[in-house]
Structure formats: C-alpha cells, structure tokens
Design a protein around this motif. Sequence first.
Motif, PDB file in Angstrom:
ATOM      1  N   THR A  13       0.293  -1.430   0.550  1.00 32.68           N
ATOM      2  CA  THR A  13       0.319  -0.177   0.061  1.00 32.68           C
ATOM      3  C   THR A  13       0.660   1.490   0.075  1.00 32.68           C
ATOM      4  OG1 THR A  13      -0.341   0.185   2.215  1.00 32.68           O
ATOM      5  CG2 THR A  13      -2.267  -0.963   0.967  1.00 32.68           C
ATOM      6  N   GLU A  14       2.163   1.154  -0.251  1.00 31.40           N
ATOM      7  CA  GLU A  14       2.863   2.122   0.070  1.00 31.40           C
ATOM      8  C   GLU A  14       2.851   3.302  -1.925  1.00 31.40           C
ATOM      9  OE1 GLU A  14       5.205   5.175   1.561  1.00 31.40           O
ATOM     10  OE2 GLU A  14       5.319   3.503   2.522  1.00 31.40           O
ATOM     11  N   SER A  15       2.508   4.761  -1.308  1.00 34.51           N
ATOM     12  CA  SER A  15       2.177   5.186  -2.022  1.00 34.51           C
ATOM     13  C   SER A  15       3.115   6.720  -2.560  1.00 34.51           C
ATOM     14  CB  SER A  15       0.659   5.802  -2.557  1.00 34.51           C
ATOM     15  OG  SER A  15       0.630   6.511  -0.497  1.00 34.51           O
ATOM     16  N   SER A  16       4.305   6.720  -1.266  1.00 35.92           N
ATOM     17  CA  SER A  16       5.161   8.143  -1.171  1.00 35.92           C
ATOM     18  C   SER A  16       5.839   7.334  -2.663  1.00 35.92           C
ATOM     19  CB  SER A  16       5.725   7.888   0.417  1.00 35.92           C
ATOM     20  OG  SER A  16       6.511   8.985  -0.077  1.00 35.92           O
ATOM     21  N   PRO A  17       6.520   8.116  -3.668  1.00 34.29           N
ATOM     22  CA  PRO A  17       7.103   8.270  -4.100  1.00 34.29           C
ATOM     23  C   PRO A  17       8.498   8.103  -3.957  1.00 34.29           C
ATOM     24  CG  PRO A  17       5.840   9.924  -5.309  1.00 34.29           C
ATOM     25  CD  PRO A  17       5.516   9.319  -3.861  1.00 34.29           C
ATOM     26  N   GLU A  18       9.531   9.058  -2.750  1.00 32.36           N
ATOM     27  CA  GLU A  18      10.605   8.682  -2.455  1.00 32.36           C
ATOM     28  C   GLU A  18      10.535   7.229  -1.973  1.00 32.36           C
ATOM     29  OE1 GLU A  18       8.567  11.200  -1.831  1.00 32.36           O
ATOM     30  OE2 GLU A  18       9.152  13.030  -2.704  1.00 32.36           O
ATOM     31  N   LYS A  19       9.956   6.757  -0.508  1.00 34.24           N
ATOM     32  CA  LYS A  19      10.121   5.445  -0.236  1.00 34.24           C
ATOM     33  C   LYS A  19       9.929   4.164  -1.686  1.00 34.24           C
ATOM     34  CE  LYS A  19       9.538   3.157   3.593  1.00 34.24           C
ATOM     35  NZ  LYS A  19      10.111   2.717   4.215  1.00 34.24           N
ATOM     36  N   ILE A  20       9.061   4.663  -2.289  1.00 32.27           N
ATOM     37  CA  ILE A  20       9.509   3.096  -2.732  1.00 32.27           C
ATOM     38  C   ILE A  20      10.283   3.816  -4.213  1.00 32.27           C
ATOM     39  CG2 ILE A  20       7.679   2.920  -5.771  1.00 32.27           C
ATOM     40  CD1 ILE A  20       5.141   3.953  -4.346  1.00 32.27           C
ATOM     41  N   GLU A  45      13.215   4.319  -2.186  1.00 30.86           N
ATOM     42  CA  GLU A  45      14.247   3.974  -1.206  1.00 30.86           C
ATOM     43  C   GLU A  45      13.699   2.593  -1.212  1.00 30.86           C
ATOM     44  OE1 GLU A  45      14.095   3.998   3.698  1.00 30.86           O
ATOM     45  OE2 GLU A  45      13.506   6.467   2.201  1.00 30.86           O
ATOM     46  N   LEU A  46      12.683   1.956  -1.612  1.00 29.50           N
ATOM     47  CA  LEU A  46      12.551   0.428  -1.136  1.00 29.50           C
ATOM     48  C   LEU A  46      13.444  -0.364  -2.844  1.00 29.50           C
ATOM     49  CD1 LEU A  46       8.632   0.497   0.418  1.00 29.50           C
ATOM     50  CD2 LEU A  46      10.984  -0.360   1.065  1.00 29.50           C
ATOM     51  N   LEU A  47      12.778   0.517  -3.660  1.00 36.78           N
ATOM     52  CA  LEU A  47      13.239  -0.219  -4.838  1.00 36.78           C
ATOM     53  C   LEU A  47      14.604  -0.256  -5.043  1.00 36.78           C
ATOM     54  CD1 LEU A  47      11.460   1.672  -7.976  1.00 36.78           C
ATOM     55  CD2 LEU A  47      11.403  -1.196  -7.088  1.00 36.78           C
ATOM     56  N   LYS A  48      15.845   1.023  -4.372  1.00 38.63           N
ATOM     57  CA  LYS A  48      16.857   0.659  -4.191  1.00 38.63           C
ATOM     58  C   LYS A  48      17.629  -0.011  -3.423  1.00 38.63           C
ATOM     59  CE  LYS A  48      21.216   2.663  -4.418  1.00 38.63           C
ATOM     60  NZ  LYS A  48      22.348   1.560  -4.347  1.00 38.63           N
ATOM     61  N   PHE A  49      16.752  -0.955  -2.651  1.00 38.45           N
ATOM     62  CA  PHE A  49      17.325  -1.179  -1.433  1.00 38.45           C
ATOM     63  C   PHE A  49      16.613  -2.824  -1.921  1.00 38.45           C
ATOM     64  CE2 PHE A  49      15.512  -4.553   1.845  1.00 38.45           C
ATOM     65  CZ  PHE A  49      17.129  -4.569   2.830  1.00 38.45           C
ATOM     66  N   GLY A  50      15.906  -3.164  -2.651  1.00 41.95           N
ATOM     67  CA  GLY A  50      15.162  -4.415  -3.454  1.00 41.95           C
ATOM     68  C   GLY A  50      17.004  -4.501  -4.673  1.00 41.95           C
ATOM     69  N   THR A  51      17.533  -3.757  -5.152  1.00 43.22           N
ATOM     70  CA  THR A  51      18.188  -4.268  -6.101  1.00 43.22           C
ATOM     71  C   THR A  51      19.129  -4.223  -5.674  1.00 43.22           C
ATOM     72  OG1 THR A  51      17.030  -2.408  -7.969  1.00 43.22           O
ATOM     73  CG2 THR A  51      19.251  -2.946  -8.021  1.00 43.22           C
ATOM     74  N   ASP A  52      19.753  -3.690  -4.010  1.00 43.54           N
ATOM     75  CA  ASP A  52      21.099  -3.749  -3.655  1.00 43.54           C
ATOM     76  C   ASP A  52      20.186  -5.289  -2.927  1.00 43.54           C
ATOM     77  OD1 ASP A  52      21.905  -1.497  -4.204  1.00 43.54           O
ATOM     78  OD2 ASP A  52      21.269  -0.536  -2.163  1.00 43.54           O
ATOM     79  N   VAL A  53      19.785  -5.997  -2.974  1.00 37.83           N
ATOM     80  CA  VAL A  53      19.627  -6.989  -1.855  1.00 37.83           C
ATOM     81  C   VAL A  53      20.044  -8.483  -3.098  1.00 37.83           C
ATOM     82  CG1 VAL A  53      17.956  -9.151  -1.065  1.00 37.83           C
ATOM     83  CG2 VAL A  53      18.301  -6.548  -0.081  1.00 37.83           C
ATOM     84  N   GLU A  54      19.134  -7.713  -4.363  1.00 31.04           N
ATOM     85  CA  GLU A  54      19.472  -9.119  -5.898  1.00 31.04           C
ATOM     86  C   GLU A  54      20.845  -9.109  -6.150  1.00 31.04           C
ATOM     87  OE1 GLU A  54      20.174 -10.451  -9.026  1.00 31.04           O
ATOM     88  OE2 GLU A  54      20.160  -8.385  -8.665  1.00 31.04           O
ATOM     89  N   ILE A  55      21.833  -7.602  -5.447  1.00 27.68           N
ATOM     90  CA  ILE A  55      23.256  -8.286  -6.177  1.00 27.68           C
ATOM     91  C   ILE A  55      24.109  -8.743  -5.389  1.00 27.68           C
ATOM     92  CG2 ILE A  55      25.427  -6.393  -6.462  1.00 27.68           C
ATOM     93  CD1 ILE A  55      23.110  -3.803  -7.698  1.00 27.68           C
TER      94      ILE A  55
END
Length: 105
Positions: free
Chosen positions: A45-52, A54-64
Amino acid sequence: MAARSKVMQLFKALHRTRKEVFKGDDDALEAARQNINAEFRNNLTESSPEKITELLKFGTDVEIILRKTVIQGVHTDHNRISIKPRKEILLDNVPFNHNPTIKDT
C-alpha cells in the motif's frame, strides 16, 4: 504506472536470483520465496514516490548481494563442507608478487 512496472521487474529479478543462488536447496528456496513475498506484501500500500524509490534501491541492492556474494555449502561429512561457487562469484586470480616494488614519494 512506471513505478509499478519497476516494482514488478524487481520482484521477478529477486525470484530469478533466488532460484539460481539456492538451486538444489529446497529449504533455502522456500525461505527466500516467503521472505521476498512478505516484504513486497508489507509494502503493497506504499504510495510515497520517495519511499518507493528507496525500497526499489534496497531491493536492487539485495538482489546484487545475493547474486555476487552468497555461496552454497554442503556438509560432506562431520568436519567438511564442500562449496559450490557460481561463475559470477569467481574472480580472476591475480598472481602473488614475491618482489613488490616500493614507490618513492
């Protein structure tokens, strides 16, 4: 709409990486699947573009990190573990230099 597409791409990339990194280890595959799904569900339910972002960056880092640093180990007997490194983890071997040169500054 672009954020949704990036989220789905990351979700799929994490699951592809999970399947490759934990190949042959059913328990780790299932635990990683549940963890990935839970994290995405928790932020559904996250709708904040900044938080999204941030979460995308975190997920990408985890994948790497998963792809480049996790190595599977298998107990072969009581005191031994056999590792199964993937090609992307192996680095070129640089020969040891017995006579290094000292640079004068």
